[in-house]
Write a protein that holds these residues in place. Sequence first.
Motif, PDB file in Angstrom:
ATOM      1  N   ALA A  52      20.118 128.744 123.835  1.00 43.51           N
ATOM      2  CA  ALA A  52      20.499 127.768 124.858  1.00 43.51           C
ATOM      3  C   ALA A  52      21.585 126.827 124.341  1.00 43.51           C
ATOM      4  CB  ALA A  52      19.269 126.972 125.289  1.00 43.51           C
ATOM      5  N   GLU A  53      21.515 126.476 123.054  1.00 52.22           N
ATOM      6  CA  GLU A  53      22.560 125.620 122.479  1.00 52.22           C
ATOM      7  C   GLU A  53      23.908 126.323 122.475  1.00 52.22           C
ATOM      8  OE1 GLU A  53      19.786 122.983 119.383  1.00 52.22           O
ATOM      9  OE2 GLU A  53      21.106 124.560 118.620  1.00 52.22           O
ATOM     10  N   TRP A  54      23.916 127.597 122.107  1.00 50.75           N
ATOM     11  CA  TRP A  54      25.173 128.343 122.123  1.00 50.75           C
ATOM     12  C   TRP A  54      25.695 128.522 123.541  1.00 50.75           C
ATOM     13  CZ3 TRP A  54      28.178 130.000 118.087  1.00 50.75           C
ATOM     14  CH2 TRP A  54      27.644 129.842 116.805  1.00 50.75           C
ATOM     15  N   ASP A  55      24.797 128.752 124.472  1.00 49.80           N
ATOM     16  CA  ASP A  55      25.218 128.974 125.847  1.00 49.80           C
ATOM     17  C   ASP A  55      25.760 127.701 126.477  1.00 49.80           C
ATOM     18  OD1 ASP A  55      25.564 130.831 127.937  1.00 49.80           O
ATOM     19  OD2 ASP A  55      23.765 130.091 128.946  1.00 49.80           O
ATOM     20  N   ALA A  56      25.328 126.546 125.977  1.00 51.72           N
ATOM     21  CA  ALA A  56      25.766 125.265 126.528  1.00 51.72           C
ATOM     22  C   ALA A  56      27.150 124.849 126.046  1.00 51.72           C
ATOM     23  CB  ALA A  56      24.757 124.176 126.174  1.00 51.72           C
ATOM     24  N   GLN A  57      27.673 125.528 125.029  1.00 49.20           N
ATOM     25  CA  GLN A  57      29.012 125.192 124.536  1.00 49.20           C
ATOM     26  C   GLN A  57      30.061 125.551 125.575  1.00 49.20           C
ATOM     27  OE1 GLN A  57      29.187 123.476 121.480  1.00 49.20           O
ATOM     28  NE2 GLN A  57      27.001 123.578 121.999  1.00 49.20           N
ATOM     29  N   THR A  58      31.068 124.712 125.679  1.00 48.47           N
ATOM     30  CA  THR A  58      32.117 124.964 126.669  1.00 48.47           C
ATOM     31  C   THR A  58      33.347 125.530 125.967  1.00 48.47           C
ATOM     32  OG1 THR A  58      32.748 122.623 126.492  1.00 48.47           O
ATOM     33  CG2 THR A  58      31.220 123.243 128.275  1.00 48.47           C
ATOM     34  N   GLU A  59      34.466 124.883 126.079  1.00 46.10           N
ATOM     35  CA  GLU A  59      35.676 125.422 125.452  1.00 46.10           C
ATOM     36  C   GLU A  59      35.629 125.275 123.940  1.00 46.10           C
ATOM     37  OE1 GLU A  59      39.164 123.803 127.146  1.00 46.10           O
ATOM     38  OE2 GLU A  59      38.785 124.591 129.163  1.00 46.10           O
ATOM     39  N   SER A  60      35.156 124.133 123.460  1.00 53.54           N
ATOM     40  CA  SER A  60      35.093 123.886 122.021  1.00 53.54           C
ATOM     41  C   SER A  60      33.644 123.840 121.566  1.00 53.54           C
ATOM     42  CB  SER A  60      35.777 122.561 121.674  1.00 53.54           C
ATOM     43  OG  SER A  60      37.148 122.599 122.015  1.00 53.54           O
ATOM     44  N   VAL A  61      33.399 124.372 120.373  1.00 49.77           N
ATOM     45  CA  VAL A  61      32.051 124.374 119.808  1.00 49.77           C
ATOM     46  C   VAL A  61      31.798 123.021 119.146  1.00 49.77           C
ATOM     47  CG1 VAL A  61      30.515 125.455 118.134  1.00 49.77           C
ATOM     48  CG2 VAL A  61      32.147 126.858 119.428  1.00 49.77           C
ATOM     49  N   ASP A  62      30.700 122.382 119.530  1.00 46.64           N
ATOM     50  CA  ASP A  62      30.338 121.078 118.986  1.00 46.64           C
ATOM     51  C   ASP A  62      29.053 121.224 118.170  1.00 46.64           C
ATOM     52  OD1 ASP A  62      29.810 118.476 118.367  1.00 46.64           O
ATOM     53  OD2 ASP A  62      29.335 117.840 120.423  1.00 46.64           O
ATOM     54  N   PRO A  63      29.156 121.328 116.848  1.00 46.69           N
ATOM     55  CA  PRO A  63      27.956 121.503 116.020  1.00 46.69           C
ATOM     56  C   PRO A  63      26.939 120.385 116.184  1.00 46.69           C
ATOM     57  CG  PRO A  63      29.941 121.958 114.758  1.00 46.69           C
ATOM     58  CD  PRO A  63      30.386 121.348 116.049  1.00 46.69           C
ATOM     59  N   LEU A  64      27.381 119.174 116.495  1.00 46.05           N
ATOM     60  CA  LEU A  64      26.456 118.058 116.637  1.00 46.05           C
ATOM     61  C   LEU A  64      25.561 118.214 117.856  1.00 46.05           C
ATOM     62  CD1 LEU A  64      28.736 115.032 115.664  1.00 46.05           C
ATOM     63  CD2 LEU A  64      27.096 116.268 114.247  1.00 46.05           C
ATOM     64  N   ALA A  65      25.963 119.059 118.792  1.00 48.52           N
ATOM     65  CA  ALA A  65      25.164 119.318 119.986  1.00 48.52           C
ATOM     66  C   ALA A  65      24.260 120.531 119.803  1.00 48.52           C
ATOM     67  CB  ALA A  65      26.084 119.524 121.199  1.00 48.52           C
ATOM     68  N   MET A  66      24.118 120.996 118.560  1.00 47.50           N
ATOM     69  CA  MET A  66      23.338 122.206 118.283  1.00 47.50           C
ATOM     70  C   MET A  66      22.329 121.936 117.155  1.00 47.50           C
ATOM     71  SD  MET A  66      26.635 124.772 118.397  1.00 47.50           S
ATOM     72  CE  MET A  66      25.762 126.317 118.655  1.00 47.50           C
ATOM     73  N   PRO A  67      21.393 121.009 117.372  1.00 50.23           N
ATOM     74  CA  PRO A  67      20.479 120.625 116.285  1.00 50.23           C
ATOM     75  C   PRO A  67      19.561 121.757 115.827  1.00 50.23           C
ATOM     76  CG  PRO A  67      19.791 119.663 118.372  1.00 50.23           C
ATOM     77  CD  PRO A  67      21.154 120.224 118.591  1.00 50.23           C
ATOM     78  N   CYS A  68      19.084 122.586 116.736  1.00 51.73           N
ATOM     79  CA  CYS A  68      18.202 123.684 116.323  1.00 51.73           C
ATOM     80  C   CYS A  68      18.965 124.704 115.487  1.00 51.73           C
ATOM     81  CB  CYS A  68      17.582 124.361 117.547  1.00 51.73           C
ATOM     82  SG  CYS A  68      16.304 123.382 118.352  1.00 51.73           S
ATOM     83  N   THR A  69      20.199 124.961 115.850  1.00 51.26           N
ATOM     84  CA  THR A  69      21.022 125.882 115.071  1.00 51.26           C
ATOM     85  C   THR A  69      21.247 125.328 113.668  1.00 51.26           C
ATOM     86  OG1 THR A  69      22.153 126.568 117.099  1.00 51.26           O
ATOM     87  CG2 THR A  69      23.203 127.128 115.016  1.00 51.26           C
ATOM     88  N   ARG A  70      21.537 124.042 113.582  1.00 49.35           N
ATOM     89  CA  ARG A  70      21.775 123.436 112.267  1.00 49.35           C
ATOM     90  C   ARG A  70      20.511 123.459 111.412  1.00 49.35           C
ATOM     91  NH1 ARG A  70      22.648 118.281 112.643  1.00 49.35           N
ATOM     92  NH2 ARG A  70      22.475 117.998 114.888  1.00 49.35           N
ATOM     93  N   SER A  71      19.361 123.206 112.023  1.00 57.39           N
ATOM     94  CA  SER A  71      18.110 123.233 111.258  1.00 57.39           C
ATOM     95  C   SER A  71      17.788 124.643 110.777  1.00 57.39           C
ATOM     96  CB  SER A  71      16.959 122.692 112.115  1.00 57.39           C
ATOM     97  OG  SER A  71      17.115 121.317 112.377  1.00 57.39           O
TER      98      SER A  71
END
Length: 234
Positions: A52-71
């Motif tokens: 869901a975090e990856w799917d929510a990314q728009t034109e630019s990838v924002d790692p700060l908006a992907m806490p589960c991915t970072r964990s």
Amino acid sequence: MSGWAQKRFWKEVSVAETGGGFAVELDGRRVKTPAKAPLMLPTRDMAAAIAAEWDAQTESVDPLAMPCTRSANAAIDKVTHQHSEVAAMLAEYGDSDLLCYRADAPVELTLRQAQEWDPALDWAAETLGARLQPRMGVLHQPQETAALAVLAERVRAMTPFQLAAFHDLVGISGSLILGFAAAHGWRSADEIWLLSRLDERWQEELWGTDEEAAAAAEVKRQEFLHAKRFFDFS
């Protein structure tokens, strides 16, 4: 997440079950960690949250908006390879646990600390099999070796994904016992967060709230809530 593509290049995000767990796929290509390891996840819920975090990314990838991915990246790239060291570092919190260092004055604060923190120590004694003793003042007084050994063994038994989340539950709260309490669902994560900030709340009641400090505390609260969520996914 250095080295990751900064622009969204995929159209479809999906979760694939494999023999080793669950993977997240971008247009059929499996996501890898920054260290190029397979992003292999232990549960479908965790994989779904990351997808869901990856799917929510728009034109630019924002790692700060992907806490589960970072964990998950931290669990795979770091904790897996340093499990013993991380577990030992977290277990050390037990010997200087926030809940065990009490004010000797004013009496109102002393009573509030006992009222709010003693139940957590009682819960740990009953559920975890380890009784930590409160102390007056800030000078270090060692806890019983047997109790610390029980807690350390419980930390070592965690998986890398659990330990990655537990690292933040303990580090942010300053308490090994509150970290366990959150992980085990003793009370809600928000309630446990408030217990960790008892002294700060006392000061705010006396002197008022500092906006900058309150903003910093809210950032930490959100990180604590995320850590609890990620632990549950594990």
